[in-house]
Scaffold this motif. Structure first.
Motif, PDB file in Angstrom:
ATOM      1  N   LYS A  11      20.260  -4.157  -5.565  1.00  0.00           N
ATOM      2  CA  LYS A  11      20.433  -3.321  -6.769  1.00  0.00           C
ATOM      3  C   LYS A  11      21.203  -4.103  -7.839  1.00  0.00           C
ATOM      4  CE  LYS A  11      23.053   0.538  -8.457  1.00  0.00           C
ATOM      5  NZ  LYS A  11      23.785   1.749  -8.325  1.00  0.00           N
ATOM      6  N   ALA A  12      22.292  -4.774  -7.413  1.00  0.00           N
ATOM      7  CA  ALA A  12      23.093  -5.553  -8.375  1.00  0.00           C
ATOM      8  C   ALA A  12      22.257  -6.690  -8.952  1.00  0.00           C
ATOM      9  CB  ALA A  12      24.341  -6.085  -7.686  1.00  0.00           C
ATOM     10  N   GLU A  13      21.477  -7.343  -8.076  1.00  0.00           N
ATOM     11  CA  GLU A  13      20.641  -8.476  -8.508  1.00  0.00           C
ATOM     12  C   GLU A  13      19.631  -8.025  -9.554  1.00  0.00           C
ATOM     13  OE1 GLU A  13      19.312 -10.756  -4.988  1.00  0.00           O
ATOM     14  OE2 GLU A  13      17.361 -10.786  -5.988  1.00  0.00           O
ATOM     15  N   GLN A  14      19.054  -6.822  -9.346  1.00  0.00           N
ATOM     16  CA  GLN A  14      17.988  -6.345 -10.237  1.00  0.00           C
ATOM     17  C   GLN A  14      18.531  -5.544 -11.415  1.00  0.00           C
ATOM     18  OE1 GLN A  14      14.952  -4.365  -7.882  1.00  0.00           O
ATOM     19  NE2 GLN A  14      14.799  -6.054  -6.445  1.00  0.00           N
ATOM     20  N   GLY A  15      19.818  -5.178 -11.365  1.00  0.00           N
ATOM     21  CA  GLY A  15      20.428  -4.429 -12.474  1.00  0.00           C
ATOM     22  C   GLY A  15      19.812  -3.056 -12.685  1.00  0.00           C
ATOM     23  N   ILE A  16      19.450  -2.396 -11.601  1.00  0.00           N
ATOM     24  CA  ILE A  16      18.825  -1.063 -11.719  1.00  0.00           C
ATOM     25  C   ILE A  16      19.909   0.008 -11.535  1.00  0.00           C
ATOM     26  CG2 ILE A  16      17.124   0.507 -10.667  1.00  0.00           C
ATOM     27  CD1 ILE A  16      15.433  -2.017 -10.103  1.00  0.00           C
ATOM     28  N   GLU A  17      19.992   0.936 -12.508  1.00  0.00           N
ATOM     29  CA  GLU A  17      21.133   1.873 -12.549  1.00  0.00           C
ATOM     30  C   GLU A  17      20.831   3.238 -11.939  1.00  0.00           C
ATOM     31  OE1 GLU A  17      24.133   1.189 -13.416  1.00  0.00           O
ATOM     32  OE2 GLU A  17      23.740  -0.849 -14.116  1.00  0.00           O
ATOM     33  N   ASN A  18      19.562   3.662 -11.951  1.00  0.00           N
ATOM     34  CA  ASN A  18      19.256   5.056 -11.575  1.00  0.00           C
ATOM     35  C   ASN A  18      19.061   5.237 -10.071  1.00  0.00           C
ATOM     36  OD1 ASN A  18      16.872   3.491 -11.848  1.00  0.00           O
ATOM     37  ND2 ASN A  18      15.617   5.328 -12.047  1.00  0.00           N
ATOM     38  N   VAL A  19      19.837   4.497  -9.288  1.00  0.00           N
ATOM     39  CA  VAL A  19      19.728   4.620  -7.824  1.00  0.00           C
ATOM     40  C   VAL A  19      21.094   4.380  -7.197  1.00  0.00           C
ATOM     41  CG1 VAL A  19      18.996   2.199  -7.580  1.00  0.00           C
ATOM     42  CG2 VAL A  19      18.482   3.790  -5.765  1.00  0.00           C
ATOM     43  N   ILE A  29       0.854  -1.208   0.000  1.00  0.00           N
ATOM     44  CA  ILE A  29       0.000   0.000   0.000  1.00  0.00           C
ATOM     45  C   ILE A  29       0.882   1.248   0.000  1.00  0.00           C
ATOM     46  CG2 ILE A  29      -1.674   1.340   1.349  1.00  0.00           C
ATOM     47  CD1 ILE A  29      -2.766  -1.308   2.466  1.00  0.00           C
ATOM     48  N   GLU A  30       1.921   1.224   0.828  1.00  0.00           N
ATOM     49  CA  GLU A  30       2.820   2.381   0.908  1.00  0.00           C
ATOM     50  C   GLU A  30       3.473   2.644  -0.447  1.00  0.00           C
ATOM     51  OE1 GLU A  30       3.794   1.277   5.565  1.00  0.00           O
ATOM     52  OE2 GLU A  30       5.358   1.028   4.063  1.00  0.00           O
ATOM     53  N   ILE A  31       3.983   1.578  -1.073  1.00  0.00           N
ATOM     54  CA  ILE A  31       4.671   1.737  -2.365  1.00  0.00           C
ATOM     55  C   ILE A  31       3.694   2.265  -3.430  1.00  0.00           C
ATOM     56  CG2 ILE A  31       5.809   0.463  -4.236  1.00  0.00           C
ATOM     57  CD1 ILE A  31       6.996  -1.377  -2.013  1.00  0.00           C
ATOM     58  N   ARG A  32       2.473   1.739  -3.402  1.00  0.00           N
ATOM     59  CA  ARG A  32       1.464   2.198  -4.375  1.00  0.00           C
ATOM     60  C   ARG A  32       1.223   3.703  -4.233  1.00  0.00           C
ATOM     61  NH1 ARG A  32      -2.850  -1.288  -3.068  1.00  0.00           N
ATOM     62  NH2 ARG A  32      -4.048   0.318  -2.014  1.00  0.00           N
ATOM     63  N   ASN A  33       1.118   4.153  -2.984  1.00  0.00           N
ATOM     64  CA  ASN A  33       0.875   5.583  -2.753  1.00  0.00           C
ATOM     65  C   ASN A  33       2.083   6.424  -3.147  1.00  0.00           C
ATOM     66  OD1 ASN A  33      -1.813   6.407  -1.325  1.00  0.00           O
ATOM     67  ND2 ASN A  33      -1.307   4.341  -0.605  1.00  0.00           N
ATOM     68  N   LEU A  34       3.287   5.927  -2.865  1.00  0.00           N
ATOM     69  CA  LEU A  34       4.488   6.683  -3.242  1.00  0.00           C
ATOM     70  C   LEU A  34       4.584   6.803  -4.758  1.00  0.00           C
ATOM     71  CD1 LEU A  34       6.957   5.154  -0.629  1.00  0.00           C
ATOM     72  CD2 LEU A  34       6.111   7.516  -0.678  1.00  0.00           C
ATOM     73  N   LYS A  35       4.261   5.721  -5.461  1.00  0.00           N
ATOM     74  CA  LYS A  35       4.279   5.766  -6.932  1.00  0.00           C
ATOM     75  C   LYS A  35       3.270   6.797  -7.444  1.00  0.00           C
ATOM     76  CE  LYS A  35       5.851   1.099  -8.039  1.00  0.00           C
ATOM     77  NZ  LYS A  35       5.468  -0.251  -8.461  1.00  0.00           N
ATOM     78  N   HIS A  36       2.080   6.759  -6.853  1.00  0.00           N
ATOM     79  CA  HIS A  36       1.028   7.691  -7.285  1.00  0.00           C
ATOM     80  C   HIS A  36       1.507   9.139  -7.145  1.00  0.00           C
ATOM     81  CE1 HIS A  36      -2.947   9.525  -7.648  1.00  0.00           C
ATOM     82  NE2 HIS A  36      -2.646  10.231  -6.572  1.00  0.00           N
ATOM     83  N   TRP A  37       2.127   9.456  -5.997  1.00  0.00           N
ATOM     84  CA  TRP A  37       2.499  10.853  -5.764  1.00  0.00           C
ATOM     85  C   TRP A  37       3.752  11.235  -6.529  1.00  0.00           C
ATOM     86  CZ3 TRP A  37      -0.595  14.554  -4.539  1.00  0.00           C
ATOM     87  CH2 TRP A  37      -1.814  14.205  -3.971  1.00  0.00           C
ATOM     88  N   GLY A  92      16.400  -1.181   0.751  1.00  0.00           N
ATOM     89  CA  GLY A  92      16.212  -0.637  -0.597  1.00  0.00           C
ATOM     90  C   GLY A  92      15.089  -1.277  -1.394  1.00  0.00           C
ATOM     91  N   TYR A  93      14.317  -2.140  -0.765  1.00  0.00           N
ATOM     92  CA  TYR A  93      13.260  -2.855  -1.496  1.00  0.00           C
ATOM     93  C   TYR A  93      12.307  -1.864  -2.172  1.00  0.00           C
ATOM     94  CZ  TYR A  93       9.082  -5.734  -2.221  1.00  0.00           C
ATOM     95  OH  TYR A  93       7.994  -6.355  -2.766  1.00  0.00           O
ATOM     96  N   SER A  94      11.807  -0.886  -1.394  1.00  0.00           N
ATOM     97  CA  SER A  94      10.855   0.083  -1.967  1.00  0.00           C
ATOM     98  C   SER A  94      11.553   1.029  -2.929  1.00  0.00           C
ATOM     99  CB  SER A  94      10.203   0.941  -0.875  1.00  0.00           C
ATOM    100  OG  SER A  94       9.668   0.157   0.131  1.00  0.00           O
ATOM    101  N   THR A  95      12.757   1.482  -2.552  1.00  0.00           N
ATOM    102  CA  THR A  95      13.492   2.440  -3.406  1.00  0.00           C
ATOM    103  C   THR A  95      13.688   1.846  -4.794  1.00  0.00           C
ATOM    104  OG1 THR A  95      14.829   2.608  -1.383  1.00  0.00           O
ATOM    105  CG2 THR A  95      15.360   4.124  -3.179  1.00  0.00           C
ATOM    106  N   LEU A  96      14.035   0.561  -4.842  1.00  0.00           N
ATOM    107  CA  LEU A  96      14.279  -0.091  -6.134  1.00  0.00           C
ATOM    108  C   LEU A  96      12.980  -0.265  -6.923  1.00  0.00           C
ATOM    109  CD1 LEU A  96      17.001  -2.513  -4.829  1.00  0.00           C
ATOM    110  CD2 LEU A  96      17.325  -0.933  -6.747  1.00  0.00           C
ATOM    111  N   GLU A  97      11.881  -0.526  -6.203  1.00  0.00           N
ATOM    112  CA  GLU A  97      10.569  -0.605  -6.883  1.00  0.00           C
ATOM    113  C   GLU A  97      10.265   0.727  -7.557  1.00  0.00           C
ATOM    114  OE1 GLU A  97       7.391  -2.592  -6.614  1.00  0.00           O
ATOM    115  OE2 GLU A  97       8.722  -4.294  -6.430  1.00  0.00           O
ATOM    116  N   LEU A  98      10.551   1.811  -6.835  1.00  0.00           N
ATOM    117  CA  LEU A  98      10.257   3.146  -7.370  1.00  0.00           C
ATOM    118  C   LEU A  98      11.220   3.475  -8.519  1.00  0.00           C
ATOM    119  CD1 LEU A  98       9.736   5.038  -3.979  1.00  0.00           C
ATOM    120  CD2 LEU A  98       7.960   4.161  -5.506  1.00  0.00           C
ATOM    121  N   ALA A  99      12.493   3.143  -8.325  1.00  0.00           N
ATOM    122  CA  ALA A  99      13.494   3.471  -9.352  1.00  0.00           C
ATOM    123  C   ALA A  99      13.198   2.734 -10.659  1.00  0.00           C
ATOM    124  CB  ALA A  99      14.894   3.139  -8.853  1.00  0.00           C
ATOM    125  N   SER A 100      12.712   1.494 -10.557  1.00  0.00           N
ATOM    126  CA  SER A 100      12.427   0.774 -11.808  1.00  0.00           C
ATOM    127  C   SER A 100      11.151   1.307 -12.456  1.00  0.00           C
ATOM    128  CB  SER A 100      12.353  -0.738 -11.575  1.00  0.00           C
ATOM    129  OG  SER A 100      11.154  -1.080 -10.978  1.00  0.00           O
TER     130      SER A 100
END
Ligand code: SAM
Length: 261
Positions: free
Chosen positions: A92-100, A33-41, A60-68
């Motif tokens: 971050k390395a596992e998910q290969g997300i660069e913008n964080v 729920i928190e992540i959904r609201n952060l994405k919305h805003w 970093g679980y939520s941060t990476l969700e938002l960054a992707s």
């Protein structure tokens, strides 16, 4: 609990839970729920956003969700737990997300640097042992925001805790206490403190329906059946998909905009 005991608690939790989505809370679906609201805003802040800081980012679980979800924005995650940041870098390395990027940083030691369009705290201020320290941390967030920048504050508040516990009592359920390492925020103190710093763009009690279903209805079913509650039970899952309504849960969202004063 003292500041040091709370920090030790999070260090221990990081070592125990690693990259698990439950490293910073057992309540997986509340987190969704928190992540959904952060994405919305974040979507609402749109083009005005380039640099987003997640203060007290845990593993970093939520941060990476938002960054992707928002590859066009640059994200920075901060946490005072070295082990949480190590887990965040591993994820971050596992998910290969660069913008964080993830950094060890203690909010109470004024270690937050840089300029941000958006800063967020998600159940972080409640780990500071006094209101005075919570207020000083809010000021640090304010200082690091660009003029007109946004602070997404998801924290636990005393009024919502009292409200859902009153409903529990009417169902013959025990009070759920505030955990030893937490100090929930008093909304009246918050409003007085932020009046000359932030405009309140939006307020929403994002946990009200979820708590009434998961912590009252489902708790009652468990009590009657003699079952232990399970955070992954379908009551939690379906409750997390309901829209917000009412004002009876502890976890609440403020969307604040840095004012011009
Ligand atoms: C309840 S967890 C929330 C983590 C993440 N925001 C989330 O949504 O899951 C609180 C986090 O805040 C961090 N924290 C607490 N006090 C802090 C401080 N003074 N400076 C930086 N991080 C802090 C803890 O280490 C922990 O990872």
């Amino acid at each position: 609990m003292s500041y040091t005991e709370t920090k030790d608690y999070w260090e221990g939790r990081a070592l125990e839970m690693g990259v698990s989505p439950q490293a910073t809370t057992n309540d997986y679906y509340m987190r969704q729920i928190e992540i959904r609201n952060l994405k919305h805003w974040l979507r609402r802040t749109g083009a005005a956003t380039s640099h987003v800081g997640d203060v007290g980012c845990g593993n970093g679980y939520s941060t990476l969700e938002l960054a992707s979800e928002f590859p066009e924005f640059r994200f920075s995650g901060f946490d005072y737990s070295q082990s949480m940041i190590e887990s965040a870098n591993a994820l971050k390395a596992e998910q290969g997300i660069e913008n964080v990027g993830f950094h060890v940083c203690d909010l109470t030691a004024d270690e937050l640097t840089g300029e941000f369009d958006v800063l967020m705290t998600d159940r972080v201020m409640i780990n500071l042992p006094t209101w005075e320290e919570q207020a000083a941390a809010i000021d640090r967030i304010w200082r690091r925001l660009k003029p007109g920048g946004s602070y997404f504050m998801i924290e636990n508040f005393t009024d919502g805790q009292t409200a859902f516990n009153a409903v529990r009592e009417s169902f013959g359920l025990d009070e759920i206490p505030v955990r030893d390492h937490n100090l929930f925020i008093d909304k009246e103190l918050l409003h007085v403190h932020i009046a000359d710093k932030f405009d309140v763009v939006h307020f929403e009690n994002i946990s009200s329906v979820y708590y009434l279903v998961s912590r009252v209805v489902y708790s009652k079913i468990c009590q009657d059946n003699g079952d232990a509650p399970d955070y992954y039970d379908d009551h939690h899952k379906w409750a997390s998909m309901l829209p917000s309504a009412g004002d009876m849960g502890p976890i609440q969202l403020y969307v604040l905009s840095k004012n011009s004063s």
